[in-house]
Design a protein around this motif. Structure first.
Motif, PDB file in Angstrom:
ATOM      1  N   GLY A  54       6.833  -4.576 -12.088  1.00  0.00           N
ATOM      2  CA  GLY A  54       6.606  -5.933 -11.547  1.00  0.00           C
ATOM      3  C   GLY A  54       7.324  -6.106 -10.141  1.00  0.00           C
ATOM      4  O   GLY A  54       7.944  -5.422  -9.652  1.00  0.00           O
ATOM      5  N   CYS A  55       6.847  -7.391  -9.495  1.00  0.00           N
ATOM      6  CA  CYS A  55       7.418  -7.529  -8.054  1.00  0.00           C
ATOM      7  C   CYS A  55       7.215  -9.017  -7.975  1.00  0.00           C
ATOM      8  O   CYS A  55       6.354  -9.725  -8.303  1.00  0.00           O
ATOM      9  CB  CYS A  55       6.587  -6.650  -7.129  1.00  0.00           C
ATOM     10  N   ASN A  56       8.291  -9.471  -7.203  1.00  0.00           N
ATOM     11  CA  ASN A  56       8.383 -10.892  -7.060  1.00  0.00           C
ATOM     12  C   ASN A  56       8.034 -11.208  -5.489  1.00  0.00           C
ATOM     13  O   ASN A  56       8.210 -12.459  -4.992  1.00  0.00           O
ATOM     14  CB  ASN A  56       9.702 -11.688  -7.187  1.00  0.00           C
ATOM     15  N   GLU A  57       7.529 -10.104  -4.688  1.00  0.00           N
ATOM     16  CA  GLU A  57       7.641 -10.252  -3.148  1.00  0.00           C
ATOM     17  C   GLU A  57       6.136 -11.072  -2.674  1.00  0.00           C
ATOM     18  O   GLU A  57       6.515 -11.766  -1.813  1.00  0.00           O
ATOM     19  CB  GLU A  57       7.762  -8.747  -2.685  1.00  0.00           C
ATOM     20  N   PHE A  58       5.312 -10.772  -3.309  1.00  0.00           N
ATOM     21  CA  PHE A  58       4.012 -11.235  -2.863  1.00  0.00           C
ATOM     22  C   PHE A  58       3.738 -11.008  -1.375  1.00  0.00           C
ATOM     23  O   PHE A  58       3.309 -11.857  -0.469  1.00  0.00           O
ATOM     24  CB  PHE A  58       3.760 -12.632  -3.081  1.00  0.00           C
ATOM     25  N   CYS A  59       3.834  -9.554  -1.073  1.00  0.00           N
ATOM     26  CA  CYS A  59       3.315  -9.435   0.421  1.00  0.00           C
ATOM     27  C   CYS A  59       1.889 -10.193   0.580  1.00  0.00           C
ATOM     28  O   CYS A  59       1.104  -9.725  -0.362  1.00  0.00           O
ATOM     29  CB  CYS A  59       3.623  -7.728   0.672  1.00  0.00           C
ATOM     30  N   SER A  60       1.533 -10.379   1.628  1.00  0.00           N
ATOM     31  CA  SER A  60       0.092 -10.980   1.709  1.00  0.00           C
ATOM     32  C   SER A  60      -1.005  -9.980   1.452  1.00  0.00           C
ATOM     33  O   SER A  60      -2.148 -10.667   1.133  1.00  0.00           O
ATOM     34  CB  SER A  60       0.030 -11.705   3.147  1.00  0.00           C
ATOM     35  N   PHE A  61      -0.812  -8.644   1.440  1.00  0.00           N
ATOM     36  CA  PHE A  61      -1.989  -7.761   1.351  1.00  0.00           C
ATOM     37  C   PHE A  61      -1.973  -7.318  -0.175  1.00  0.00           C
ATOM     38  O   PHE A  61      -2.862  -6.555  -0.453  1.00  0.00           O
ATOM     39  CB  PHE A  61      -2.093  -6.654   2.139  1.00  0.00           C
ATOM     40  N   CYS A  62      -0.986  -7.572  -1.065  1.00  0.00           N
ATOM     41  CA  CYS A  62      -0.843  -6.834  -2.206  1.00  0.00           C
ATOM     42  C   CYS A  62      -1.446  -7.480  -3.642  1.00  0.00           C
ATOM     43  O   CYS A  62      -0.874  -8.727  -3.581  1.00  0.00           O
ATOM     44  CB  CYS A  62       0.553  -6.487  -2.308  1.00  0.00           C
ATOM     45  N   ILE A  63      -1.930  -6.797  -4.232  1.00  0.00           N
ATOM     46  CA  ILE A  63      -2.365  -7.380  -5.661  1.00  0.00           C
ATOM     47  C   ILE A  63      -1.486  -6.909  -6.735  1.00  0.00           C
ATOM     48  O   ILE A  63      -1.560  -7.479  -7.962  1.00  0.00           O
ATOM     49  CB  ILE A  63      -3.806  -6.748  -5.839  1.00  0.00           C
ATOM     50  N   ILE A  64      -0.407  -6.154  -6.414  1.00  0.00           N
ATOM     51  CA  ILE A  64       0.474  -5.536  -7.633  1.00  0.00           C
ATOM     52  C   ILE A  64       1.031  -6.817  -8.350  1.00  0.00           C
ATOM     53  O   ILE A  64       1.336  -6.738  -9.511  1.00  0.00           O
ATOM     54  CB  ILE A  64       1.370  -4.640  -7.088  1.00  0.00           C
ATOM     55  N   PRO A  65       1.767  -7.706  -7.725  1.00  0.00           N
ATOM     56  CA  PRO A  65       2.444  -8.688  -8.537  1.00  0.00           C
ATOM     57  C   PRO A  65       1.504  -9.515  -9.276  1.00  0.00           C
ATOM     58  O   PRO A  65       2.048  -9.836 -10.486  1.00  0.00           O
ATOM     59  CB  PRO A  65       2.958  -9.630  -7.325  1.00  0.00           C
ATOM     60  N   PHE A  66       0.262  -9.405  -9.019  1.00  0.00           N
ATOM     61  CA  PHE A  66      -0.918 -10.221 -10.092  1.00  0.00           C
ATOM     62  C   PHE A  66      -1.158  -9.206 -11.033  1.00  0.00           C
ATOM     63  O   PHE A  66      -1.477  -9.719 -12.197  1.00  0.00           O
ATOM     64  CB  PHE A  66      -2.083 -10.415  -9.270  1.00  0.00           C
ATOM     65  N   GLY A  94       9.567   2.705 -10.283  1.00  0.00           N
ATOM     66  CA  GLY A  94       9.270   1.328 -10.507  1.00  0.00           C
ATOM     67  C   GLY A  94       8.036   0.771  -9.233  1.00  0.00           C
ATOM     68  O   GLY A  94       7.932   1.616  -8.245  1.00  0.00           O
ATOM     69  N   VAL A  95       8.052  -0.347  -9.595  1.00  0.00           N
ATOM     70  CA  VAL A  95       6.921  -1.143  -8.608  1.00  0.00           C
ATOM     71  C   VAL A  95       7.943  -1.542  -7.337  1.00  0.00           C
ATOM     72  O   VAL A  95       7.523  -1.055  -6.103  1.00  0.00           O
ATOM     73  CB  VAL A  95       6.251  -2.331  -9.049  1.00  0.00           C
ATOM     74  N   HIS A  96       9.048  -1.822  -7.579  1.00  0.00           N
ATOM     75  CA  HIS A  96      10.026  -2.472  -6.382  1.00  0.00           C
ATOM     76  C   HIS A  96      11.462  -2.096  -6.856  1.00  0.00           C
ATOM     77  O   HIS A  96      12.062  -3.291  -7.380  1.00  0.00           O
ATOM     78  CB  HIS A  96       9.689  -3.685  -6.332  1.00  0.00           C
ATOM     79  N   ILE A  97      11.787  -0.973  -6.886  1.00  0.00           N
ATOM     80  CA  ILE A  97      13.040  -0.358  -7.456  1.00  0.00           C
ATOM     81  C   ILE A  97      14.297  -1.041  -6.760  1.00  0.00           C
ATOM     82  O   ILE A  97      15.242  -1.284  -7.543  1.00  0.00           O
ATOM     83  CB  ILE A  97      13.210   1.111  -7.966  1.00  0.00           C
ATOM     84  N   ILE A 120      11.394   3.035  -2.059  1.00  0.00           N
ATOM     85  CA  ILE A 120      12.328   1.894  -1.948  1.00  0.00           C
ATOM     86  C   ILE A 120      12.177   1.202  -0.730  1.00  0.00           C
ATOM     87  O   ILE A 120      11.884   1.454   0.008  1.00  0.00           O
ATOM     88  CB  ILE A 120      13.683   2.408  -2.199  1.00  0.00           C
ATOM     89  N   GLU A 121      12.232  -0.257  -0.925  1.00  0.00           N
ATOM     90  CA  GLU A 121      11.833  -1.197   0.299  1.00  0.00           C
ATOM     91  C   GLU A 121      13.109  -1.093   1.358  1.00  0.00           C
ATOM     92  O   GLU A 121      14.253  -1.008   0.826  1.00  0.00           O
ATOM     93  CB  GLU A 121      11.515  -2.600  -0.395  1.00  0.00           C
ATOM     94  N   ALA A 122      12.968  -1.244   2.527  1.00  0.00           N
ATOM     95  CA  ALA A 122      13.869  -0.930   3.463  1.00  0.00           C
ATOM     96  C   ALA A 122      15.214  -2.104   3.158  1.00  0.00           C
ATOM     97  O   ALA A 122      16.221  -1.486   3.248  1.00  0.00           O
ATOM     98  CB  ALA A 122      13.147  -1.159   4.945  1.00  0.00           C
ATOM     99  N   ARG A 170       3.877 -10.899   5.356  1.00  0.00           N
ATOM    100  CA  ARG A 170       5.032 -11.487   4.637  1.00  0.00           C
ATOM    101  C   ARG A 170       6.121 -10.279   4.095  1.00  0.00           C
ATOM    102  O   ARG A 170       6.670 -10.182   3.148  1.00  0.00           O
ATOM    103  CB  ARG A 170       4.618 -12.087   3.449  1.00  0.00           C
ATOM    104  N   ARG A 171       6.424  -9.283   5.264  1.00  0.00           N
ATOM    105  CA  ARG A 171       7.067  -8.230   4.760  1.00  0.00           C
ATOM    106  C   ARG A 171       8.486  -8.769   5.445  1.00  0.00           C
ATOM    107  O   ARG A 171       8.702  -9.577   6.323  1.00  0.00           O
ATOM    108  CB  ARG A 171       7.066  -6.922   5.575  1.00  0.00           C
ATOM    109  N   PRO A 172       9.866  -8.508   4.599  1.00  0.00           N
ATOM    110  CA  PRO A 172      10.736  -9.115   4.760  1.00  0.00           C
ATOM    111  C   PRO A 172      11.706  -8.215   5.779  1.00  0.00           C
ATOM    112  O   PRO A 172      12.962  -8.567   5.734  1.00  0.00           O
ATOM    113  CB  PRO A 172      11.650  -8.987   3.428  1.00  0.00           C
TER     114      PRO A 172
HETATM  115  S1  SF4 Z   1       3.673  -4.103  -1.251  1.00  0.00           S
HETATM  116 FE1  SF4 Z   1       5.315  -3.642  -2.698  1.00  0.00          FE
HETATM  117  S2  SF4 Z   1       6.887  -5.336  -2.218  1.00  0.00           S
HETATM  118 FE2  SF4 Z   1       5.119  -6.245  -1.717  1.00  0.00          FE
HETATM  119  S3  SF4 Z   1       4.297  -7.202  -3.151  1.00  0.00           S
HETATM  120 FE3  SF4 Z   1       3.450  -5.028  -3.181  1.00  0.00          FE
HETATM  121  S4  SF4 Z   1       4.532  -4.056  -4.672  1.00  0.00           S
HETATM  122 FE4  SF4 Z   1       5.787  -5.711  -4.217  1.00  0.00          FE
END
Ligand code: SF4
Length: 438
Positions: free
Chosen positions: A152-164, A196-199, A232-234, A271-273
């Motif tokens: 899973g992931c809590n980031e919700f980047c604006s293009f990403c469906i994975i958290p859903f 992982g999705v967002h290790i 791994i995210e930057a 919405r990249r951090p």
């Molecule tokens: S791109 Fe990666 S960090 Fe961003 S919402 Fe999707 S899985 Fe999470």
């Protein structure tokens, strides 16, 4: 229950899906099912779907239709991310008998048995808050085994469906992760890939734990030759983590760090951090500490609003800084994500042109990195034998190597000799004396 029954699997998407399918395999085998290759008639066919792009949806539907064509009397099951994000669409497919979302995947076998006995379509659609330990004992005959330690992931980047699709971030305990690694080492695996999705977010749901704790614990697993992290995210790579990686005797000198864009305005609407300077600073620092590190990353072209100038910012960042390979993706609108509704959608031909330019750049960078190591002896894990009889494998720092020989599934010393196409041809070193690169 499964005696004399046949099961087939078809997996789309990422390393997490591959891991989940491994678990499903072992569960069905445990109930006496005989596994047959996808394409042969089966009583049950499980399609592990992907929805990360529009293409993932289309390929998932194609596989489900094919499963039914091959086994018209069999039970066709859709599981995975597409089954979670759009269960109704899949349930409407006449070919599909069971749709299982992310939360119920550990009850897949029971749901299949119920479906088979009741003979009607089932759909599940709830969510899970806990990490589901899905212990595996093997990894489908592959040379490298994936170990899922985060979901899973809590980031919700604006293009990403994975958290859903995969829900909120949750972690496997350090002890459970280490026992999983030990089980695979006992099964003969010399390399594991922590995935992982967002290790980088590992441990936020576990009091007082973080990813470094797992890396340090895996480092001391007896019999493990080497390990890497899948991606791994930057902003989650800390200085203590970098120090650990640089001093580790087992951590592969390879990092996959998604970039997505090299333009600050685009990174903001994604919405990249992080911003481009932070990414550059990180990559430069990593390579300064580990000069032989292979750094690669995901890059998206054609995000809504991406101008030619913004694209050039991405191109130049990659060209001028030590990234050595790229995974290039054209932006794909995903229903339910903010970016799908944004203005400035880029035309497909333009996305294609930008993608081609970046892939060409990526190819030049791969070759330049390969050239740096010609004549050197590196460790390679050979994963398979090609039709031409050559073994194919990866160095610790992610160089693809071909070699004659018979050392499959082992980490061996190889002298990198010359480049042919996009591969390096190497020569096995029978008794390596020198200190090899991890
Ligand atoms: S791109 Fe990666 S960090 Fe961003 S919402 Fe999707 S899985 Fe999470």
């Amino acid at each position: 229950m499964g005696q004399d029954k046949k099961v087939a699997f078809y997996t789309l998407g990422c390393k997490l899906n591959a891991y989940d399918t491994e678990w499903y395999r072992e569960q069905f085998a445990g109930q006496g099912y005989l596994e047959v290759p996808f394409g042969e008639p089966a009583d049950v066919t499980v399609v592990n779907t992907c929805t990360v792009t529009g293409g993932g949806d289309a390929q998932s539907r194609q596989a489900l239709r094919r499963a039914h064509r091959i086994s018209p009397e069999g039970t066709v099951v859709a599981v995975g991310c597409y089954a979670q994000t759009d269960p109704d669409a899949l349930a409407l497919m006449p070919e599909v008998d069971l749709v299982v979302g992310t939360a119920e995947k550990t009850q897949l076998l029971d749901l299949v048995n119920d479906t088979c006995s009741l003979g009607r379509t089932f759909v599940t659609r709830s969510r899970t808050a806990e990490f589901q330990d899905m212990d595996i004992y093997n990894f489908g005959g592959r040379a490298r085994a994936f170990v899922k330690l985060q979901e899973g992931c809590n980031e919700f980047c604006s293009f990403c469906i994975i958290p859903f699709a995969r829900g909120k971030s949750r972690s496997r305990t350090v002890d459970s992760t280490v026992s999983q690694v030990k089980r695979l080492v006992d099964a003969g695996y010399q390399e594991v890939v922590l995935t992982g999705v967002h290790i980088g977010d590992y441990g936020t749901d576990l009091d007082g734990y973080e990813l470094l704790d797992v890396l340090e614990a895996v480092e001391v697993v007896d019999g493990l030759e080497r390990f890497r992290v899948s991606s791994i995210e930057a902003t989650f790579i800390t200085d203590p983590m970098i120090d650990f990686m640089a001093s580790s005797s087992k951590f592969c000198r390879h990092l996959h760090i998604p970039l997505q864009s090299g333009d600050d305005a685009i990174l903001e609407v994604m919405r990249r951090p992080y911003r481009r300077d932070q990414y550059i600073e990180l990559v430069e620092k990593l390579v300064d500490k580990m000069p032989d590190l292979g750094v690669g990353g995901d890059v998206m072209v054609g995000f809504p609003g991406e101008t030619e100038a913004a694209f050039q910012n991405t191109y130049e960042l990659i060209e001028q800084h030590p990234m050595v390979y790229l995974h290039v993706f054209p932006y794909s609108p995903r229903k339910g994500t903010p970016a799908a509704k944004m203005a400035g959608q880029v035309d497909p031909p333009e996305k294609k042109r930008r993608g081609a330019e970046l892939r060409a750049l990526g190819k030049r960078k791969v070759e330049a990195f390969q050239r740096r190591f010609l004549g050197q002896t590196l460790d390679v894990l050979f994963e398979n034998r090609r039709a031409d009889g050559l073994l194919q494998g990866l160095t610790g720092n992610y160089i693809r190597v071909l070699s004659p020989g018979s050392a499959r599934d082992q980490v061996v010393a190889v002298r990198l000799d010359h480049i042919e196409g996009d591969r390096v041809i190497g020569e096995l070193i029978p008794n390596p004396s020198m200190q090899m690169l991890v």
